[in-house]
Design a protein around this motif. Sequence first.
Motif, PDB file in Angstrom:
ATOM      1  N   SER B 250       0.833  -1.209   0.000  1.00 37.91           N
ATOM      2  CA  SER B 250       0.000   0.000   0.000  1.00 37.91           C
ATOM      3  C   SER B 250       0.864   1.254   0.000  1.00 37.91           C
ATOM      4  N   ASP B 251       1.966   1.203   0.744  1.00 35.95           N
ATOM      5  CA  ASP B 251       2.857   2.365   0.770  1.00 35.95           C
ATOM      6  C   ASP B 251       3.455   2.624  -0.613  1.00 35.95           C
ATOM      7  N   ILE B 252       3.868   1.550  -1.282  1.00 36.46           N
ATOM      8  CA  ILE B 252       4.453   1.741  -2.626  1.00 36.46           C
ATOM      9  C   ILE B 252       3.371   2.274  -3.571  1.00 36.46           C
ATOM     10  N   ALA B 253       2.146   1.744  -3.413  1.00 33.55           N
ATOM     11  CA  ALA B 253       1.040   2.210  -4.265  1.00 33.55           C
ATOM     12  C   ALA B 253       0.794   3.701  -4.036  1.00 33.55           C
ATOM     13  N   MET B 254       0.720   4.098  -2.761  1.00 29.88           N
ATOM     14  CA  MET B 254       0.457   5.504  -2.458  1.00 29.88           C
ATOM     15  C   MET B 254       1.610   6.392  -2.918  1.00 29.88           C
ATOM     16  N   GLY B 255       2.834   5.879  -2.718  1.00 34.14           N
ATOM     17  CA  GLY B 255       4.019   6.641  -3.139  1.00 34.14           C
ATOM     18  C   GLY B 255       4.046   6.827  -4.647  1.00 34.14           C
ATOM     19  N   SER B 256       3.747   5.763  -5.376  1.00 39.05           N
ATOM     20  CA  SER B 256       3.749   5.854  -6.842  1.00 39.05           C
ATOM     21  C   SER B 256       2.685   6.834  -7.310  1.00 39.05           C
ATOM     22  N   ALA B 257       1.510   6.778  -6.669  1.00 39.15           N
ATOM     23  CA  ALA B 257       0.423   7.684  -7.051  1.00 39.15           C
ATOM     24  C   ALA B 257       0.814   9.135  -6.767  1.00 39.15           C
ATOM     25  N   LYS B 258       1.485   9.349  -5.637  1.00 37.31           N
ATOM     26  CA  LYS B 258       1.908  10.711  -5.285  1.00 37.31           C
ATOM     27  C   LYS B 258       2.858  11.269  -6.346  1.00 37.31           C
ATOM     28  N   LEU B 259       3.719  10.404  -6.877  1.00 42.04           N
ATOM     29  CA  LEU B 259       4.662  10.868  -7.899  1.00 42.04           C
ATOM     30  C   LEU B 259       3.923  11.386  -9.135  1.00 42.04           C
ATOM     31  N   LEU B 260       2.712  10.884  -9.352  1.00 49.48           N
ATOM     32  CA  LEU B 260       1.926  11.341 -10.498  1.00 49.48           C
ATOM     33  C   LEU B 260       0.884  12.391 -10.085  1.00 49.48           C
ATOM     34  N   GLY B 261       0.973  12.832  -8.842  1.00 51.65           N
ATOM     35  CA  GLY B 261       0.086  13.908  -8.378  1.00 51.65           C
ATOM     36  C   GLY B 261      -1.238  13.445  -7.820  1.00 51.65           C
ATOM     37  N   PHE B 262      -1.366  12.160  -7.492  1.00 56.22           N
ATOM     38  CA  PHE B 262      -2.621  11.639  -6.927  1.00 56.22           C
ATOM     39  C   PHE B 262      -2.441  11.322  -5.450  1.00 56.22           C
ATOM     40  N   GLU B 263      -3.529  11.455  -4.721  1.00 53.11           N
ATOM     41  CA  GLU B 263      -3.541  11.042  -3.312  1.00 53.11           C
ATOM     42  C   GLU B 263      -4.507   9.873  -3.180  1.00 53.11           C
ATOM     43  N   LEU B 264      -4.026   8.740  -2.716  1.00 49.72           N
ATOM     44  CA  LEU B 264      -4.899   7.586  -2.534  1.00 49.72           C
ATOM     45  C   LEU B 264      -5.351   7.507  -1.083  1.00 49.72           C
ATOM     46  N   LEU B 265      -6.429   6.748  -0.878  1.00 50.33           N
ATOM     47  CA  LEU B 265      -6.924   6.554   0.491  1.00 50.33           C
ATOM     48  C   LEU B 265      -5.899   5.766   1.298  1.00 50.33           C
ATOM     49  N   SER B 266      -5.804   6.125   2.553  1.00 49.47           N
ATOM     50  CA  SER B 266      -4.871   5.403   3.421  1.00 49.47           C
ATOM     51  C   SER B 266      -5.451   4.019   3.713  1.00 49.47           C
ATOM     52  N   ASN B 267      -4.577   3.018   3.735  1.00 45.86           N
ATOM     53  CA  ASN B 267      -5.069   1.649   3.912  1.00 45.86           C
ATOM     54  C   ASN B 267      -4.703   1.063   5.273  1.00 45.86           C
ATOM     55  N   PHE B 268      -3.656   1.602   5.871  1.00 45.95           N
ATOM     56  CA  PHE B 268      -3.193   1.099   7.176  1.00 45.95           C
ATOM     57  C   PHE B 268      -2.826   2.276   8.065  1.00 45.95           C
ATOM     58  N   ARG B 269      -3.231   2.177   9.327  1.00 48.39           N
ATOM     59  CA  ARG B 269      -2.785   3.201  10.297  1.00 48.39           C
ATOM     60  C   ARG B 269      -2.336   2.473  11.558  1.00 48.39           C
ATOM     61  N   PHE B 270      -1.182   1.865  11.462  1.00 45.02           N
ATOM     62  CA  PHE B 270      -0.565   1.189  12.611  1.00 45.02           C
ATOM     63  C   PHE B 270      -1.539   0.249  13.327  1.00 45.02           C
ATOM     64  N   PRO B 271      -2.036  -0.756  12.611  1.00 47.13           N
ATOM     65  CA  PRO B 271      -3.101  -1.608  13.172  1.00 47.13           C
ATOM     66  C   PRO B 271      -2.690  -2.373  14.414  1.00 47.13           C
ATOM     67  N   TYR B 272      -1.395  -2.672  14.551  1.00 48.08           N
ATOM     68  CA  TYR B 272      -0.995  -3.443  15.733  1.00 48.08           C
ATOM     69  C   TYR B 272      -0.865  -2.573  16.988  1.00 48.08           C
ATOM     70  N   PHE B 273      -1.168  -1.285  16.848  1.00 50.57           N
ATOM     71  CA  PHE B 273      -1.254  -0.434  18.041  1.00 50.57           C
ATOM     72  C   PHE B 273      -2.724  -0.160  18.375  1.00 50.57           C
ATOM     73  N   SER B 274      -3.562  -1.155  18.126  1.00 57.14           N
ATOM     74  CA  SER B 274      -4.993  -0.989  18.414  1.00 57.14           C
ATOM     75  C   SER B 274      -5.300  -1.499  19.811  1.00 57.14           C
ATOM     76  N   ARG B 275      -6.240  -0.801  20.472  1.00 51.59           N
ATOM     77  CA  ARG B 275      -6.581  -1.164  21.849  1.00 51.59           C
ATOM     78  C   ARG B 275      -7.753  -2.124  21.938  1.00 51.59           C
ATOM     79  N   ASP B 276      -8.470  -2.302  20.834  1.00 48.97           N
ATOM     80  CA  ASP B 276      -9.508  -3.340  20.776  1.00 48.97           C
ATOM     81  C   ASP B 276      -9.723  -3.719  19.307  1.00 48.97           C
ATOM     82  N   ILE B 277     -10.555  -4.735  19.089  1.00 51.03           N
ATOM     83  CA  ILE B 277     -10.737  -5.225  17.720  1.00 51.03           C
ATOM     84  C   ILE B 277     -11.424  -4.191  16.829  1.00 51.03           C
TER      85      ILE B 277
END
Lengths: 313, 479
Positions: B250-277
């Motif tokens: 996902s990071d490579i996808a977002m990075g590649s899109a940014k190089l072409l001027g696009f912003e993609l939706l974020s897919n991960f936000r540190f999921p293993y730092f979650s306090r519940d399911i």
Amino acid sequence: MKHFLRKSLFIFYPLVVYLLLIFLVPKLVATQTQIPAAFIQKLNESDLLVCGDSRANRQIDPAILHKNTHLQVLNFSKDAWNLYAVSKVLKAVDCQDKIILLSVSAYQINDGALDDGYLGLDCYSDLTFAEQFQLYKFRWFNWILIQDRLFKRTLFDNNFVSTFGNYSRTLNKEYLPQVCKKFSANLKIAFNHPWYENHQNKGIKAELLRKGLANLASLKNCKIMVFNGPISKDFEALSTHFHIAETEHEMDAFLADACKQAGISYVSYFDDESMKNNLYYNDIQHLCGTGAAIFTQKISQRLQEERLLPVSN
Amino acid sequence: MLFNTFDYFIFLPVVFALYWFVFNKSLKWQNIAVLAASYFFYGWWNWKFLGLLGLSTLLDYYYGFFVASPNRKKAKLFLWLSVLNNLGILAVFKYYNFFITEFESAISVFGIHFTPWLLKIALPVGISFYTFHGMSYVFDIYRGKLKPIQNFVEYALFVAFFPLLVAGPIERANHLLPQIQTKRFFNYQQAVEGCRLILWGLFKKIVIADSLAVVVNQIYDAPGNYNSVSLLIGMLAFSFQIYGDFSGYSDIAMGSAKLLGFELLSNFRFPYFSRDIAEFWRRWHISLSSWFKDYVYIPLGGSKEGKFKAFRNTIVIFLLSGFWHGASWNFIVWGGIHACGFLPLLFLNRNRKNVSDIVSEQSVLPSWKELGQLILTFTFVTIAWVFFRAHTLTDAVQYLNQLFFGLFNENLIESIVNAKGKRIFLFIIPLILGDWYFRRNERQLKQFRFQYLFYFVTTLVILYYFLNAKSDSFIYFQF
């Protein structure tokens, strides 16, 4: 944009440093070839050594050879193990008074066959930089890959398997015949076959093989027979396409000549009609257990005919 | 084409150069160029499936016009046709073999036997992603959130945009289409962020995930050969392998899109730092979970129609989410386990407790309570991953059985000493520390001292591992 492009050139710095490292370190750091004592002992206990690539590894049953010749047989061959690399090992252990049966396949003289494994590190590391360049001038990514492997081996590798053939099997004295099964043979396989890729049979690899034969010929009191394996009916049908048959026959001619010069017997089963039955095969060009048993019988007979076995046999 | 191959590192700069230097004068030509590049990117894997991608795109493009009809009956009819069309493609290529073999084994109970005809073709890469793109477009038009797009190239680019074509993030039409329709200008800061994301994504994939994959494959292929501590290591390794693999992608996808001027939706936000399911699912594969929430959970009534319906809808989306991953009972059970983790929170009205913040936002280290919550959630997720990774359900149960019984019956010290794959911690610890450090800034790596030295060393390490072995394909390619 200019600023970005200038900054993005930064990516080339680590790339250049890494390339320098992988090309320079193997030149600067000497590596010792170690041979495990258990392997030498096994070798010394044996009379008949079967070595070489997959055509020996999967196709020569040491138990049948032992039954036919009453000799202690050791099959320590390994897939894609080049004749030159085998000769280095046998020379390094000062192999004497043995009968050596060695398989060889077309990729060993084709300079175009450079995919992973078809030019082992033991061969590659003995080439000069000019020879390496000559081989890889149009395949520079493959060049980086093999040089990287050499770099990592120089730094870390103590893995005897890459140098000494099928080491673990050698010690366990096991032979694993392949399953007989229906296999797929189509033009795509022939077209993409890495052994015959970019067909160039009279170049650096051919010279390397010649050096390997010279190494073998210099072993004391060793009787050597080199063979090219049989192929299935389906593979024969494919071999009329592209340049497979042409490459194989060129190799036969080359090896017949080179072996003759080195005083070594050579026999090719490539055109042997009796071995072309598809039921003998595990894939288009490797025998299964049934085929291997028949083929080993043939090889035993041939060793006899070539007068390579002791007189008592 | 895979992001972690040499081919992609020729492809991306070529597309970048054509995009900004040759076609930069016209938005239309920029879009055509990226669309052509996207089809080339997809065809590089297997050109035979380009037709399927094209057909799916074309059908949804036309359905869009019909669904926009003021006649609601007609609109609804075409909405269902679109759903049938997209799910039909998925059913044939992804689920047919599963259904037919399950049907065969079900009726064999009654003594009826037949040999099912099975589809012997590879699953088209990215099929679950691009069909979901198409459906989101048609749904949004039906709900009046979006007008049907006139320009086919723009729509086709929304479906096939190469950074997200084969493994997401699953984009929303109302997020990506406006970007496709608007003139893009090169933005230095955005491009630099793109490069950083690509570098970090490659590190996670090539260095971490692929190294962990070696241990994971060995242990999961023959769990019977290993002691309980090794099995524990195998579980841990897979948790971080799949995270490194998919979030790296996902990071490579977002990075590649940014190089072409696009912003993609974020897919991960540190999921293993979650306090519940519940928080985990707001941080893991966000684009998929929000897709199911918006297009399945809410249309089914969400949580607004009483507890019973909320429970039912939650179970439905978790099971669907599991089944989306693949035609296997393993994935369905995996979804079911997560539902079991989520439902108690829903029952106690605690499912939206940790919505707006990240753990320890104001402090360096988590409190004991937070640490306990993190460990508990991670343990739950890790156990569920066993069902996701094991070859069959029986394998998964045996794996866990062997692990728990082993932990009580084996000599623990001996098991630790003889455990396989202890080196995984060399890869896991930097990943945890890196994520912990950046957890407040989401995915944006800011400038810092010695950053060039850091990039230099990171690139060297990536090169070392990149050339080391044949890199594994991304796990989510199979979905």
